[in-house]
Design a protein around this motif. Structure first.
Motif, PDB file in Angstrom:
ATOM      1  N   GLY A   8       0.990  -0.741  -0.047  1.00  0.00           N
ATOM      2  CA  GLY A   8      -0.171  -0.075   0.293  1.00  0.00           C
ATOM      3  C   GLY A   8       1.255   0.960   0.366  1.00  0.00           C
ATOM      4  O   GLY A   8       0.405   2.316  -1.006  1.00  0.00           O
ATOM      5  N   ALA A   9       1.771   0.938   0.755  1.00  0.00           N
ATOM      6  CA  ALA A   9       2.742   2.448   0.875  1.00  0.00           C
ATOM      7  C   ALA A   9       3.688   3.057  -0.164  1.00  0.00           C
ATOM      8  O   ALA A   9       3.789   4.214  -0.722  1.00  0.00           O
ATOM      9  CB  ALA A   9       4.165   2.343   2.238  1.00  0.00           C
ATOM     10  N   LEU A  43       2.210   1.700  -3.531  1.00  0.00           N
ATOM     11  CA  LEU A  43       1.302   2.259  -4.380  1.00  0.00           C
ATOM     12  C   LEU A  43       0.609   3.423  -3.830  1.00  0.00           C
ATOM     13  O   LEU A  43       0.786   4.520  -5.157  1.00  0.00           O
ATOM     14  CB  LEU A  43       0.144   1.649  -4.424  1.00  0.00           C
ATOM     15  N   ARG A  63      -2.133  -8.723   0.699  1.00  0.00           N
ATOM     16  CA  ARG A  63      -1.582  -9.724   1.048  1.00  0.00           C
ATOM     17  C   ARG A  63      -1.649 -10.648   2.271  1.00  0.00           C
ATOM     18  O   ARG A  63      -2.443  -9.859   2.176  1.00  0.00           O
ATOM     19  CB  ARG A  63      -0.239  -9.060   1.651  1.00  0.00           C
ATOM     20  N   LYS A  71      -3.850  -9.672   8.429  1.00  0.00           N
ATOM     21  CA  LYS A  71      -4.992  -9.135   7.226  1.00  0.00           C
ATOM     22  C   LYS A  71      -6.313  -9.936   7.292  1.00  0.00           C
ATOM     23  O   LYS A  71      -7.130  -9.813   6.690  1.00  0.00           O
ATOM     24  CB  LYS A  71      -4.220  -9.909   5.851  1.00  0.00           C
ATOM     25  N   VAL A 100      -7.684 -12.195  -3.281  1.00  0.00           N
ATOM     26  CA  VAL A 100      -6.511 -11.512  -3.957  1.00  0.00           C
ATOM     27  C   VAL A 100      -5.452 -10.858  -3.644  1.00  0.00           C
ATOM     28  O   VAL A 100      -5.674  -9.941  -2.899  1.00  0.00           O
ATOM     29  CB  VAL A 100      -7.485 -10.072  -5.101  1.00  0.00           C
ATOM     30  N   GLY A 101      -4.210 -11.485  -3.825  1.00  0.00           N
ATOM     31  CA  GLY A 101      -3.050 -10.492  -3.359  1.00  0.00           C
ATOM     32  C   GLY A 101      -2.288 -12.302  -2.820  1.00  0.00           C
ATOM     33  O   GLY A 101      -2.463 -13.197  -3.409  1.00  0.00           O
ATOM     34  N   GLY A 140      -3.879 -14.679  -6.176  1.00  0.00           N
ATOM     35  CA  GLY A 140      -2.525 -14.376  -6.662  1.00  0.00           C
ATOM     36  C   GLY A 140      -2.562 -12.728  -6.433  1.00  0.00           C
ATOM     37  O   GLY A 140      -3.912 -11.624  -6.207  1.00  0.00           O
ATOM     38  N   PHE A 141      -1.185 -11.781  -6.454  1.00  0.00           N
ATOM     39  CA  PHE A 141      -1.283 -11.274  -6.690  1.00  0.00           C
ATOM     40  C   PHE A 141      -1.511 -10.131  -8.343  1.00  0.00           C
ATOM     41  O   PHE A 141      -1.474 -10.478  -9.444  1.00  0.00           O
ATOM     42  CB  PHE A 141       0.093 -10.003  -6.854  1.00  0.00           C
ATOM     43  N   ARG A 142      -2.923  -8.887  -8.241  1.00  0.00           N
ATOM     44  CA  ARG A 142      -3.383  -8.754  -9.346  1.00  0.00           C
ATOM     45  C   ARG A 142      -3.085  -7.317  -9.762  1.00  0.00           C
ATOM     46  O   ARG A 142      -2.922  -6.378  -8.957  1.00  0.00           O
ATOM     47  CB  ARG A 142      -4.824  -8.960  -9.788  1.00  0.00           C
ATOM     48  N   ILE A 176      -7.540  -4.578  -9.862  1.00  0.00           N
ATOM     49  CA  ILE A 176      -7.814  -3.894  -9.455  1.00  0.00           C
ATOM     50  C   ILE A 176      -9.539  -3.649  -9.098  1.00  0.00           C
ATOM     51  O   ILE A 176     -10.762  -3.990  -8.706  1.00  0.00           O
ATOM     52  CB  ILE A 176      -7.171  -3.318  -7.541  1.00  0.00           C
ATOM     53  N   GLU A 208      -5.736  -0.823  11.551  1.00  0.00           N
ATOM     54  CA  GLU A 208      -5.061  -1.081   9.700  1.00  0.00           C
ATOM     55  C   GLU A 208      -4.611   0.977  10.010  1.00  0.00           C
ATOM     56  O   GLU A 208      -5.725   1.257  10.433  1.00  0.00           O
ATOM     57  CB  GLU A 208      -6.476  -1.237   8.950  1.00  0.00           C
ATOM     58  N   GLY A 221      -6.058   1.454   4.898  1.00  0.00           N
ATOM     59  CA  GLY A 221      -6.478   0.731   4.435  1.00  0.00           C
ATOM     60  C   GLY A 221      -7.577   1.246   3.195  1.00  0.00           C
ATOM     61  O   GLY A 221      -8.656   1.429   3.108  1.00  0.00           O
ATOM     62  N   ARG A 222      -6.299   1.088   2.363  1.00  0.00           N
ATOM     63  CA  ARG A 222      -6.222   1.807   0.746  1.00  0.00           C
ATOM     64  C   ARG A 222      -7.358   0.808   0.098  1.00  0.00           C
ATOM     65  O   ARG A 222      -8.133   1.245  -0.837  1.00  0.00           O
ATOM     66  CB  ARG A 222      -4.948   1.371   0.163  1.00  0.00           C
ATOM     67  N   VAL A 223      -7.966  -0.892   0.389  1.00  0.00           N
ATOM     68  CA  VAL A 223      -8.568  -1.423   0.267  1.00  0.00           C
ATOM     69  C   VAL A 223      -9.920  -1.121  -0.108  1.00  0.00           C
ATOM     70  O   VAL A 223     -11.372  -1.114  -0.220  1.00  0.00           O
ATOM     71  CB  VAL A 223      -8.418  -2.868  -0.374  1.00  0.00           C
ATOM     72  N   GLU A 231     -10.698   1.933  -2.759  1.00  0.00           N
ATOM     73  CA  GLU A 231     -10.952   1.328  -3.684  1.00  0.00           C
ATOM     74  C   GLU A 231     -12.173   0.639  -3.599  1.00  0.00           C
ATOM     75  O   GLU A 231     -12.858   0.969  -4.901  1.00  0.00           O
ATOM     76  CB  GLU A 231      -9.547   0.600  -3.987  1.00  0.00           C
TER      77      GLU A 231
END
Ligand code: UDP
Length: 377
Positions: A14-15, A17, A207, A212, A233-234, A264-266, A269, A287, A290-292, A295
């Motif tokens: 996250g940091a 991105l 991740r 998490k 996802v991650g 996996g990592f995608r 998103i 957290e 919490g970017r997710v 998003e």
């Protein structure tokens, strides 16, 4: 203004991105110095942000390191610090984006005479960091000209750990709402491709790491009706392979093999989130931001978040999402079931979330806030 950004990671968490969005406006006047090679470097290059991997040596210090381990790693950092000091002389300021970048950046700032900015993406609490690491972080961050905290929760923990309150400004992560607009036909296709088009898809985007809380979602799933499925996802970005094994074991024991997919990592998103009926955030420790969660809001998908840390600054339960007690699968099951039962109300909540998040976390406003803070230095 010429900025030398520093980040320890080769992989995009996250940091990292967030740093892409912050560095972009300075792409003609900055360098991102990384302490590891990897896919984060490729992402920066894709965004036309100048990047250089400054060392190939693995930095040994871990989040739970003791004082002797911490000090030993600082001596190990000497060649890297020398390199950063030399580069920093060509820049107006050093912007440290992670904890190890802070250690290198603070010493380089002292030796090069360039001011230091620290972007705090972590909650400096005992759940996340050893006492030694917290002490090193606040001592060095207190030498910065500015500490940008990614939430009230991160700011509070920083001050409780001994950080100077007057240095801290809160700036949330920014997002471009345009990136989260999707075509319905494309999303339908994606659901078909996943072979889940007739299911109620709960997505978890993070991740794979114990805190998490993917295991909490799996436990909740076991008590949900059969049409509910989960996509995880991650990837295990920082070597949490044992946890991945545990997740597979848990899924086998609960006989949920046909209802959980590991993707996996995608990089798609926004599309994947739009393909979900609900996004679940299940962190068991607070957290930092919490970017997710944001998003999911921008994708127009309802989101349920673990009520702790930065998440409670983002979500008002029943208004722009749902909150659930961290580590409580029964409560999560209830939220999932109520989203299935009351689709209309849930859709209205998701719509409110999309509208408010597009304003509140708009990357253009966030970048302006950062530019103003840096200008003052
Ligand atoms: N993410 C991604 N691909 C994945 C899983 C996650 O790009 O497969 C992104 C996600 O969209 C989010 C970031 O990784 O932007 C995770 O940030 P967050 O603040 O949620 O958690 P952190 O990794 O910082 O603890």
């Amino acid at each position: 203004m010429k900025i030398l950004f520093l980040d320890q990671s080769g992989k995009p968490g996250g940091a990292e991105l967030c740093l892409i969005d912050i560095a972009k406006p300075y792409q003609n006047n900055c360098l991102v110095g990384l302490f590891a090679d990897g896919s984060f470097k490729d992402l920066l290059e894709k965004n036309q942000i100048p990047v250089e991997v400054l060392t190939n040596q693995k930095i040994q210090v871990k989040k739970e390191s003791s004082l002797t381990q911490g000090l030993a790693s600082i001596t190990q950092l000497a060649p890297l610090i020398t390199k950063v000091v030399k580069i920093a002389r060509n820049y107006d300021l050093i912007y440290a984006n992670t904890q190890k970048a802070l250690v290198v950046g603070a010493i380089a700032s002292f030796l090069s005479g360039r001011p230091l900015v620290f972007h705090l993406h972590d909650i400096l609490s005992p759940e996340h960091f050893s006492q030694t690491n917290r002490r090193i972080a606040v001592t060095l961050a207190n030498r910065a000209k500015l500490v940008i905290a990614n939430s009230q929760a991160s700011k509070k923990a920083f001050i409780e750990a001994g950080g100077k309150a007057e240095l801290v400004k809160i700036v949330y992560n920014g997002f471009d709402p345009q990136n989260y607009l999707n075509q319905e036909s494309q999303i339908k296709q994606l659901r078909q491709k996943l072979e889940l088009d007739d299911k109620f898809i709960v997505g978890h985007f993070s991740r794979l790491a114990p805190w998490k809380g993917q295991h909490i979602l799996i436990e909740a799933l076991a008590k949900c009706p059969p049409e509910v499925v989960v996509i995880l996802v991650g990837d295990a970005l920082f070597g949490e392979q044992d946890y991945v094994k545990q997740l597979h074991q848990q899924i086998d024991e609960l006989q949920l093999q046909n209802r959980v997919k590991f993707l996996g990592f995608r990089h798609d998103i926004p599309q994947l989130m739009a393909a979900c009926d609900l996004v679940a955030h299940t962190s068991t420790a607070p957290e930092p931001f919490g970017r997710v969660i944001v998003e999911a809001m921008l994708s127009g998908t309802p989101v349920v978040a673990a009520a702790s840390g930065g998440a409670i600054e983002l979500v008002q339960s029943g208004i722009n999402g749902f909150l659930s007690t961290p580590g409580n699968p029964q409560e999560l099951t209830k939220v999932i079931n109520s989203c299935i039962q009351d689709k209309q109300k849930t859709a209205a909540i998701a719509e409110t979330a999309r509208n408010t998040a597009s304003q509140r976390f708009n990357v253009a406003n966030i970048n302006q806030q950062i530019a103003q803070l840096l200008q003052k230095l």
